[in-house]
Scaffold this motif. Structure first.
Motif, short mmCIF file in Angstrom:
data_model
loop_
_atom_site.label_atom_id
_atom_site.label_comp_id
_atom_site.label_asym_id
_atom_site.label_seq_id
_atom_site.Cartn_x
_atom_site.Cartn_y
_atom_site.Cartn_z
N ALA A 64 0.80 -1.23 0.00
CA ALA A 64 0.00 0.00 0.00
C ALA A 64 0.83 1.28 0.00
O ALA A 64 0.63 2.15 -0.85
N THR A 65 1.78 1.39 0.93
CA THR A 65 2.52 2.66 1.01
C THR A 65 3.43 2.83 -0.20
O THR A 65 3.65 3.94 -0.68
N ILE A 66 3.93 1.70 -0.73
CA ILE A 66 4.81 1.75 -1.90
C ILE A 66 3.98 2.09 -3.14
O ILE A 66 4.40 2.85 -4.02
N GLN A 67 2.79 1.52 -3.21
CA GLN A 67 1.88 1.81 -4.32
C GLN A 67 1.58 3.31 -4.37
O GLN A 67 1.62 3.93 -5.44
N TYR A 68 1.34 3.88 -3.21
CA TYR A 68 1.04 5.30 -3.12
C TYR A 68 2.21 6.13 -3.65
O TYR A 68 2.04 7.03 -4.45
N GLN A 69 3.42 5.78 -3.19
CA GLN A 69 4.62 6.48 -3.66
C GLN A 69 4.73 6.38 -5.18
O GLN A 69 5.04 7.35 -5.86
N TYR A 70 4.48 5.19 -5.71
CA TYR A 70 4.66 4.96 -7.15
C TYR A 70 3.64 5.76 -7.97
O TYR A 70 3.98 6.34 -9.01
N LEU A 71 2.40 5.79 -7.49
CA LEU A 71 1.37 6.56 -8.21
C LEU A 71 1.71 8.04 -8.20
O LEU A 71 1.57 8.73 -9.22
N GLU A 72 2.20 8.53 -7.06
CA GLU A 72 2.62 9.93 -6.99
C GLU A 72 3.75 10.21 -7.97
O GLU A 72 3.79 11.25 -8.63
N LEU A 73 4.67 9.23 -8.07
CA LEU A 73 5.80 9.37 -8.98
C LEU A 73 5.31 9.48 -10.43
O LEU A 73 5.74 10.34 -11.19
N LEU A 74 4.37 8.62 -10.80
CA LEU A 74 3.85 8.65 -12.17
C LEU A 74 3.19 9.99 -12.47
O LEU A 74 3.35 10.55 -13.54
N LYS A 75 2.46 10.52 -11.49
CA LYS A 75 1.82 11.82 -11.67
C LYS A 75 2.86 12.90 -11.93
O LYS A 75 2.69 13.76 -12.79
N GLU A 76 3.94 12.81 -11.15
CA GLU A 76 4.99 13.81 -11.27
C GLU A 76 5.66 13.71 -12.65
O GLU A 76 5.89 14.72 -13.31
N VAL A 131 -7.48 3.37 -7.62
CA VAL A 131 -6.45 3.87 -8.54
C VAL A 131 -7.09 4.84 -9.53
O VAL A 131 -6.55 5.91 -9.82
N VAL A 132 -8.27 4.48 -10.00
CA VAL A 132 -8.98 5.34 -10.95
C VAL A 132 -9.30 6.68 -10.30
O VAL A 132 -9.01 7.75 -10.85
N ALA A 133 -9.86 6.62 -9.08
CA ALA A 133 -10.24 7.86 -8.40
C ALA A 133 -9.03 8.74 -8.16
O ALA A 133 -9.11 9.96 -8.25
N LYS A 134 -7.90 8.13 -7.87
CA LYS A 134 -6.72 8.91 -7.56
C LYS A 134 -6.07 9.50 -8.81
O LYS A 134 -5.61 10.63 -8.79
N MET A 135 -6.03 8.72 -9.90
CA MET A 135 -5.16 9.08 -11.00
C MET A 135 -5.84 9.64 -12.25
O MET A 135 -5.24 10.39 -12.99
N CYS A 136 -7.07 9.22 -12.54
CA CYS A 136 -7.55 9.37 -13.91
C CYS A 136 -8.36 10.64 -14.15
O CYS A 136 -9.03 11.15 -13.27
N ASP A 137 -8.32 11.12 -15.41
CA ASP A 137 -9.19 12.19 -15.86
C ASP A 137 -10.45 11.62 -16.48
O ASP A 137 -11.53 12.14 -16.32
N ARG A 138 -10.24 10.54 -17.25
CA ARG A 138 -11.38 9.89 -17.90
C ARG A 138 -11.35 8.40 -17.61
O ARG A 138 -10.31 7.84 -17.33
N VAL A 139 -12.51 7.76 -17.69
CA VAL A 139 -12.60 6.35 -17.38
C VAL A 139 -13.41 5.63 -18.45
O VAL A 139 -14.47 6.10 -18.86
N ALA A 140 -12.88 4.50 -18.92
CA ALA A 140 -13.66 3.61 -19.78
C ALA A 140 -13.93 2.35 -18.98
O ALA A 140 -13.00 1.71 -18.49
N VAL A 141 -15.19 2.00 -18.79
CA VAL A 141 -15.55 0.79 -18.08
C VAL A 141 -15.80 -0.30 -19.10
O VAL A 141 -16.65 -0.14 -19.98
N MET A 142 -15.03 -1.38 -19.04
CA MET A 142 -15.18 -2.44 -20.04
C MET A 142 -15.90 -3.65 -19.45
O MET A 142 -15.72 -3.99 -18.29
#
Lengths: 329, 328
Positions: free
Chosen positions: B190-202, B220-231
């Protein structure tokens, strides 16, 4: 709240693994303190969750409860009896009253056995069951977990992941155990199936009065499923108590970081990042003093030198936090 | 944000021809990705989200898999018509991918420096020290501590989070326009995932690349995305801006999915659970693929697959495929 019976109690339980070197003449050169003095209670009919990152000792703790690993120190009590002084008969009885459901339902079911046999195997190994009753009990268990009774003649490959997990749950229930250890029971399943299995587990808890020891890394799952929660870090319990109290008022910086790091449920509820730096240190070479101090936001000199007294203290009723870090969060 | 599409996928169909029949892994997918935008593709296993990504990369498993219809326009060029040699020029430079398990995506017998340099060579026509410097710079960018010494390490000497950072460094080596992250953080703590997502944003802020997040985790979607496609079962059930998906889901599957996820911030007595199982892709139901599990299904749903319905006006780019929406 009415008095609840404690079914399993761990007191200062330890598991140290020796580290050896040399190929023939093995020498013990050190030890890994996988679990280092952990105490908690599992109440009858309730769920106790252990959370923490990989390597924190939560699985080893569960293995000791399952008697797969023998503790190297401390006590585990079952119904008030010390497990170390069990007689043969008591040990047998204990093994029957504790069962497990694992993460991956693809590897936990024997592909060559029919589902009916998988479910009944623990029962037949432990009890004398009249022949005529076997079929009836299998069908009852299948219905309880939401499958059809005719599916007893199918093989595991004929089921999807969620259904296989239902079979694993039916097998765990067949002996009517007192405690079931759930090791990441939903993390291998699809999102739309997870809610089904979590609801099923809750419903079976009410129906059978069974206790769960839940190991999970997804905090939302833990919050939904459990009554009590224990947060582990490098083999030690750092915060413990009623789920609601721990989640609403986390005192330890690690618990706070875990909650902050769990992903938001809505794009508008972005948390202001309280992010932990670095990673979990190697348990082979744990830091001196408070094991959390290298990642702590407010470490003091005492934390690093280890002159601080460790151990949990009660901050409110049903909520205990590590003495060293109680004011760091 | 610039509104120029870097990637436009039109009616993409990737089918697998197996002995037991045709498996329609991707069956008519449309979406647009603008520069600097983050698109999330969510769905369960077998919904076709990873195959959509592999189709874009031109890496559909051969010989069973084939793109049978549709086009993938990358800056206006159709990737479907390109040869493997031409795609090789685009892959790893303009479009990159990060996979779930960093232990299998890195080569265990080469040092990480070696593997980063190998990629740098593709985009930089230099040798020796300059390459190494660039590799150290990349490792520094993905926040690996002491990259000068870490560059000599082998993958097994690193933790999972660090390995995934190395994969990230390799991915951004060619300054890609599109980064596809296929369950890139699922195997991290969890804490590493958070760091990694922040890194990708940066990294996205710095380079302006577009990111496609393939995930089954709504967090992950709520944290990162502008748009979402639900498949669902090879088709896009609904596509919209992330807030529209969370606040105003139109497709019954999206709606049910939102209700079935537990929340770390509140107590829930009973979760909503979607009954039943996703359908087998070689034996899809006639009509709407979600109909057997849908609480709103009526007779028309079982006969014919619904048309794409525009929700609101054109400007908010929100579409869903459901008869319930076009009937009223």
């Amino acid at each position: 709240m009415a008095a609840v019976n404690t079914i399993i109690e761990l007191e200062e339980t330890q598991k140290y693994f020796p580290v050896t070197s040399g190929a023939i003449l093995k020498k013990v050169t050190g030890q890994v303190k996988a679990v280092d003095g952990v105490s908690f209670k599992i109440n009858e009919g309730e769920t106790y969750s252990l959370v923490g990152e990989s390597g924190c000792g939560k699985s080893t703790t569960a293995k000791m409860v399952l008697q797969v690993e023998k503790p190297t120190g401390g006590v585990i009590r079952f119904n008030g009896n010390d497990m170390n002084s069990f007689t043969r008969e008591q040990r047998r009885e204990y093994r029957a009253s504790i069962q497990a459901v694992f993460q991956d339902p693809w590897s936990s079911l024997n592909p060559r056995m029919k589902v009916g046999n998988i479910i009944m195997e623990p029962l037949l190994a432990n009890q004398e069951v009249p022949k005529g009753e076997i079929k009836e009990r299998t069908e009852q268990l299948l219905r309880d977990v939401g499958l059809h009774s005719f599916q007893a003649d199918y093989y595991p490959h004929e089921f999807s992941g969620g259904q296989r997990q239902r079979i694993a749950i039916a097998r765990a229930l067949s002996l009517q155990p007192k405690v079931i250890v759930l090791d990441e029971p939903v993390s291998a399943l699809d999102v739309s199936i997870r809610a089904q299995i979590m609801n099923l587990l809750k419903q079976l808890q009410d129906q059978y009065g069974v206790s769960y020891l839940l190991i999970a890394h997804q905090l939302a799952t833990v919050r939904y499923m459990s009554h009590h929660v224990g947060v582990m870090y490098l083999g030690k319990m750092v915060e413990e108590g009623l789920t609601k109290k721990v989640f609403d008022n986390p005192r330890h910086p690690y618990t706070r970081a875990l909650i902050e790091a769990s992903l938001p449920a809505h794009p508008d509820s972005q948390r202001e990042g309280f992010m932990l730096e670095g990673e979990v240190p190697s348990p082979l070479n744990p830091p001196q003093g408070c094991s959390f101090h290298p990642r702590c936001p407010k470490p003091t000199k005492e934390c690093a030198e280890g002159s601080m007294e460790m151990g949990l203290i009660e901050v409110e009723e049903g909520h205990r936090v590590d003495r060293c870090c109680v004011n760091c969060g | 944000m610039a509104q120029t599409p870097v990637l436009q996928v039109n009616n993409l169909k990737t089918h697998f021809f197996t002995r037991s029949g045709v498996v329609k892994a991707v069956d008519g997918v449309d979406f647009t990705l603008n520069a600097g935008e983050t698109l999330g593709i969510v769905g369960e296993s077998g919904s076709g989200k990873s195959m959509t990504a592999l189709s874009i990369m031109g890496l559909v498993p051969q010989p069973a898999g084939k793109i049978v219809e549709g086009e993938i326009l990358f800056n206006g060029d159709d990737l479907v018509k390109k040869t493997q040699a031409e795609l090789q020029q685009i892959r790893g430079r303009d479009i990159c991918m990060i996979l779930q398990d960093p232990m299998t995506s890195l080569n265990p017998v080469f040092s990480v420096g070696n593997q980063v340099i190998e990629t740098v060579k593709q985009s930089l026509a230099q040798t020796g020290e300059t390459l190494k410097e660039r590799a150290i710079e990349l490792l520094h960018k993905v926040k690996i501590a002491a990259p000068e010494s870490r560059i000599e390490n082998f993958p097994h000497q690193m933790s999972g989070g660090m390995r995934q950072r190395v994969v990230g460094a390799i991915a951004i080596a060619g300054s890609p326009q599109i980064l596809i992250a296929d369950e890139a953080t699922t195997s991290l703590d969890a804490t590493i995932q958070y760091q990694y997502l922040e890194l990708l944003k940066e990294l996205q802020r710095d380079t302006g690349m577009a990111i496609i997040f393939i995930t089954h985790d709504m967090g992950v979607v709520a944290k990162m995305c502008d748009r979402v496609a639900v498949m669902y079962a090879g088709k896009v059930a609904e596509i919209a801006d992330v807030r529209d998906i969370f606040n105003n889901p139109q497709h019954p599957y999206t709606e049910a999915l939102m209700k079935s996820v537990p929340n770390v911030e509140e107590d829930v007595e009973m979760l909503y659970a979607i009954e039943g199982q996703p359908p087998a892709l070689d034996n899809l139901p006639a009509g709407c693929t979600f109909a057997p599990r849908c609480q709103y299904a009526f007779d028309k749903c079982e006969v014919q697959f619904p048309d794409i319905v525009q929700i609101g006006d054109d400007s908010n780019r929100h579409t869903a495929t459901c008869w319930k929406l076009s009937e009223n």
